[in-house]
Design an enzyme around this catalytic site. Structure first.
Site, mmCIF file in Angstrom:
data_model
loop_
_atom_site.group_PDB
_atom_site.id
_atom_site.type_symbol
_atom_site.label_atom_id
_atom_site.label_comp_id
_atom_site.label_asym_id
_atom_site.label_seq_id
_atom_site.Cartn_x
_atom_site.Cartn_y
_atom_site.Cartn_z
ATOM 1 N N GLY A 1 6.481 4.178 4.564
ATOM 2 C CA GLY A 1 6.528 5.066 5.556
ATOM 3 C C GLY A 1 8.002 5.134 6.392
ATOM 4 O O GLY A 1 8.716 4.368 6.051
ATOM 5 N N GLY A 2 7.914 5.817 7.433
ATOM 6 C CA GLY A 2 9.146 6.248 8.121
ATOM 7 C C GLY A 2 9.332 4.574 8.965
ATOM 8 O O GLY A 2 10.289 4.434 9.424
ATOM 9 N N LEU B 1 0.868 -1.190 -0.166
ATOM 10 C CA LEU B 1 0.089 0.071 0.003
ATOM 11 C C LEU B 1 0.847 1.204 0.117
ATOM 12 O O LEU B 1 0.462 2.356 -0.419
ATOM 13 C CB LEU B 1 -0.880 -0.030 1.377
ATOM 14 N N GLY B 2 2.046 1.237 0.632
ATOM 15 C CA GLY B 2 2.825 2.391 0.600
ATOM 16 C C GLY B 2 4.281 2.154 1.362
ATOM 17 O O GLY B 2 4.300 1.036 1.983
ATOM 18 N N ASP C 1 3.108 13.392 15.981
ATOM 19 C CA ASP C 1 3.274 13.409 14.406
ATOM 20 C C ASP C 1 1.921 13.508 13.767
ATOM 21 O O ASP C 1 1.724 12.768 12.919
ATOM 22 C CB ASP C 1 4.035 12.058 14.190
ATOM 23 N N LYS D 1 1.613 -3.145 9.040
ATOM 24 C CA LYS D 1 2.992 -2.379 9.007
ATOM 25 C C LYS D 1 4.125 -3.359 9.180
ATOM 26 O O LYS D 1 4.275 -4.013 10.488
ATOM 27 C CB LYS D 1 2.812 -1.389 10.152
ATOM 28 N N GLY E 1 8.490 1.605 7.804
ATOM 29 C CA GLY E 1 8.709 0.602 6.877
ATOM 30 C C GLY E 1 7.556 0.442 5.921
ATOM 31 O O GLY E 1 6.678 1.326 6.051
#
Length: 842
Positions: free
Chosen positions: A535-536, A532-533, A651, A554, A538
């Protein structure tokens, strides 16, 4: 001599002026505030009786467009108006009756009489007084007093609650006489007569607060009082606003009383609504209310949802998640399959105590009953207190009494036992108590391995952690193993110890542990087609479990800069937080170097994938954007004020807002979040984490964070939603000033609507957009004290109250980044912005 036209006109004008002035003065006199009702000064419908400091006022009112009128008390300036006491709630006055008034009658009673002088309500003082008067105190208490200075009131409204408890007001219960004072909900928003739901103290010791239906059927209960809090209300553990509650149990006299006191400059009330919700609200600015706590909030809070010997696990879905206690099965499988769990559960094995002497040896091998420990529970109803017993003595007392079904040793209370069927048990998301349930010997699982959701995986999980601890001592010289260990414990050795300590102190059944192979199958071996994508943390993968449930996984990358501390933080923190605007974590998985977090799948992915995509952002019309803004605000309000933990997200950004199938927002990514004390307003860190463009000045430059840091991030996010532009990919004019400077420039020139995303065309509310922009600028003020708190933000988003003017954000003059006309849209959980992981704060 005759009068000219000018003279006549002048006299006429003067006469009219005098008449108008006289009328105004008369009107002001009739509508004047009064401070006392006396026999010579009755109280009319055009007047208000105010307390000395104008905190409360009493007057005639018609609730929500009712055709009836009532006499009530409310706070003077707070919106929305909350009527805290009603005199004639069962005897309304016709709205057409303009001659009715309150008066001190000849026998000294305060009395409401209609236009025909019929009595509709009276204080019914038994001791007549010829010199009595009525006065409203700053506490909100309406008193009838004698002219004897210093004497106790002859009558006071605090002795006769309506639907609200104010500070220093008392709920009482006399178990010997059966007399008690109760909070009685309104029948509806337009009818203040006593409705379906009543709240008050129970008869048992220690006492509980109950909500009943028709005064008899339990609807909700607080759990027992432990001399400082109600053990069935976990929010009271860390909630500074609930620290002033007291409950006095006089066992000898058989009397109980419950009340609370509060800070002088903060107004508050505890009220019960017409639909049975008990809520505690505050106003620290004297102009609006914000919700601090309420119950019930989910199906598990409703009394007896899962029946006897059933335990309810918290859920936001309409249907409760019920399970039978260990050693019990549903009484009716048919009812349970039809989602009717109120019939409860029955034992699978007869107790040793319940068997006849001739059958005991055959049925149980001659072995006596034992107890199984359940942790983190709202203890069942119908407890009995056996005081002055230690835990072992409490166990023996229960074991030797065949009618004893369970026991608990509760701090500040002592030994509680249950002799009747166990009902209204709830698994607490945070806090709770240990309960020891009596079971037949064969149901105790002695010598058998502890079972988790996935037994093999759970044992493997614990074994891995144990091996890590053992390896620190035995394999220090082995470089390969040491490197592996350091990778797993990236942040510090304390992270490993803290996680082990958590597992040691908590029942493993609290954790949702998935088998690694099942996640491999669900994600097709982490196929790039399922990705899906990135990120920071993983990569993030879509998966589908065997039972058909869609998930998002994730996967911690070894190069992410985040380790077991962030993994543990997110896993444990989100599992304790439940709100419709927070993403729900379903579980985790650990195997060797693999650390996975499993979430509910969000079909519309993250907000940035729509908002910043030129081809898709038109899908977010203004109604959806405004709903997202309000939803994120409510989620932050829950984190800062209403949750069991006070949480600073640290965040908050567009890419961390996920959208469900209905475009409802859910805040995600709690790896960097911090729990702070409820009384703590500021904290400092030497490790500044977050995302450029969203960090408040005091946090980015000095490492100081608070709930106002999240408010700043929310302000940036709100303005981005309006504009449809990223704050880090925008500049204007030759100085390349940043996004916030551009927003301020438009606002200062009165061109706020020019900020609006052009794809919205005319499908928006200009007043809503302007108000949102105004709130956004207040949230990004340089000084934290100039920013609003989230209760105020939530309130002002949906009201028309006046807002203070924002100041120019000085830091908005710094350029954030060079404009990038082709941003990326392939990430879901984390930033396509630059994320700071370590900066030494000053």
């Amino acid at each position: 001599m005759g009068f000219g036209k000018e003279t006549i006109g002048s006299i006429f004008d003067s006469t009219m002026f005098v008449l108008i002035l006289f009328t105004l003065l008369l009107s002001q006199h009739q509508c004047a505030e009064v401070y006392e009702i006396t026999p010579s000064q009755p109280f009319s419908q055009t007047q208000t009786l105010v307390s000395p400091s104008r905190i409360f006022e009493l007057g005639f009112f018609s609730p929500n467009g009712s055709v009836n009128k009532y006499v009530g008390i409310w706070h003077t300036n707070i919106s929305p108006r909350k009527v805290v006491w009603v005199a004639n709630r069962e005897n309304p006055l016709a709205a057409s009756d303009t001659l009715a008034n309150l008066t001190i009658s000849s026998n000294g009673n305060l009395e409401l009489v209609d236009g025909k002088q019929n009595s509709l309500w009276s204080t019914n003082i038994s001791v007549p007084s010829n010199g009595s008067a009525a006065e409203l105190l700053d506490s909100g208490n309406l008193v009838v007093k004698d002219d004897d200075v210093g004497a106790d009131p002859l009558w006071q409204s605090f002795d006769y609650p309506s639907d609200t408890l104010l500070p220093n007001m008392v709920l009482e219960f006399d178990s010997k006489s059966g007399k008690r004072s109760l909070m009685k909900a309104w029948k509806s928003e337009s009818d203040p007569s006593a409705g379906l739901f009543w709240a008050g103290l129970s008869w048992d010791v220690p006492s509980q607060v109950f909500i009943w239906i028709n005064e008899s059927k339990p609807y909700w209960r607080s759990g027992a009082w432990d001399k400082s809090r109600f053990i069935g209300v976990p929010d009271m553990n860390n909630n500074q606003y609930l620290s002033g509650f007291t409950l006095n149990d006089d066992v000898n006299q058989g009397t109980k009383s419950f009340s609370y006191r509060f800070f002088e400059n903060t107004l508050s009330y505890l009220g019960i609504s017409s639909d049975g919700v008990l809520s505690f609200k505050l106003s620290d600015n004297g102009s609006n209310w914000w919700l601090n706590w309420e119950a019930p909030v989910n199906p598990c809070d409703i009394y007896g949802t899962c029946g006897v010997y059933g335990v309810c696990k918290g859920s936001e879905s309409p249907n409760p998640n019920c399970e039978c206690l260990k050693g019990f099965v549903p009484k009716s499988n048919e009812e349970w399959s039809n989602e009717n769990r109120t019939g409860g559960c029955v034992r699978t094995t007869e107790l040793f105590c319940d068997q006849s002497n001739t059958s005991r040896s055959f049925a149980s091998g001659g072995k006596e009953d034992g107890f199984r420990k359940m942790v983190g529970l709202k203890l069942p109803d119908f407890h009995e207190l056996i005081d002055n017993l230690e835990a072992d003595e409490c166990k023996i007392r229960c074991l030797n009494n065949c009618s004893c079904q369970a026991y608990a040793q509760v701090n500040n209370i002592g030994c509680l036992v249950w002799s009747s069927d166990l009902i209204d048990i709830q698994e607490s998301a945070f806090g709770g108590n240990d309960l020891y349930i009596r079971l037949a010997h064969g149901e105790l699982d002695e010598g058998k391995p502890v079972k988790l959701i996935a037994s093999v995986t759970a044992v493997g999980f614990i074994s891995i952690l144990s091996a890590i601890a053992f390896g620190v001592q035995r394999l220090r010289g082995n470089t390969k193993e040491k490197t592996k260990l350091m990778r797993l414990n990236h942040t510090s050795d304390n992270s490993r110890d803290n996680l082990q300590e958590y597992l040691r102190k908590h029942d493993p059944s609290e954790l949702f542990i998935y088998d690694f192979d099942s996640i491999l199958n669900a994600t097709n071996n982490f196929s790039t087609m399922n990705k899906l994508g990135e990120g920071g943390f993983g990569p993030v993968y879509k998966g589908k479990l065997q039972e058909g449930k869609e998930i998002a996984v994730k996967r911690l990358s070894s190069s992410s800069g985040q380790g077991i501390e962030e993994f543990k933080n997110e896993m444990l923190l989100i599992s304790k937080l439940q709100h419709k605007n927070l993403v729900r974590i379903m579980g985790c998985c650990v195997k060797d170097d693999e650390k996975l977090l499993i979430y509910e799948f969000m079909p519309n992915r993250s907000l940035d994938t729509l908002l910043f995509d030129p081809k898709r952002r038109a899908e977010l019309d203004w109604a959806r954007r405004f709903n997202i803004i309000q939803g994120v605000a409510r989620g932050l309000l829950y984190l800062h004020h209403d949750s069991r933990l006070k949480v600073i997200h640290r965040d908050l950004k567009v890419s961390n807002i996920l959208l469900d199938e209905n475009m409802n927002p859910k805040i995600s990514d709690f790896g960097l979040a911090r729990i702070v004390e409820a009384t703590q307003s500021l904290a400092n860190t030497h490790k500044v984490v977050g995302t450029l463009g969203y960090m408040s000045p005091e946090y980015a430059m000095g490492g100081i964070f608070s709930e106002k840091s999240d408010v700043y991030s929310f302000g940036v996010l709100l303005l981005e939603i309006i504009a449809g532009k990223k704050n880090t990919s925008f500049y204007y004019n030759e100085e390349q000033h940043g996004f916030l400077a551009y927003v301020w420039h438009l606002w200062n020139e009165g061109r706020g609507l020019d900020l609006l995303d052009e794809v919205l065309a005319d499908s928006y509310s200009s007043s809503e957009v302007t108000r949102c922009m105004h709130i956004g600028l207040l949230c990004v003020q340089d000084k934290s004290e100039d920013r609003p708190i989230m209760p105020d933000v939530v309130f002002t988003l949906s009201s028309e109250t006046d807002l203070p003017l924002p100041k120019q954000p000085i830091f908005s003059n710094f350029r954030n980044a060079v404009y990038n006309p082709q941003p990326q849209y392939d990430n879901i959980f984390s930033a396509n912005e630059e994320t700071i992981t370590i900066i030494e704060g000053r």
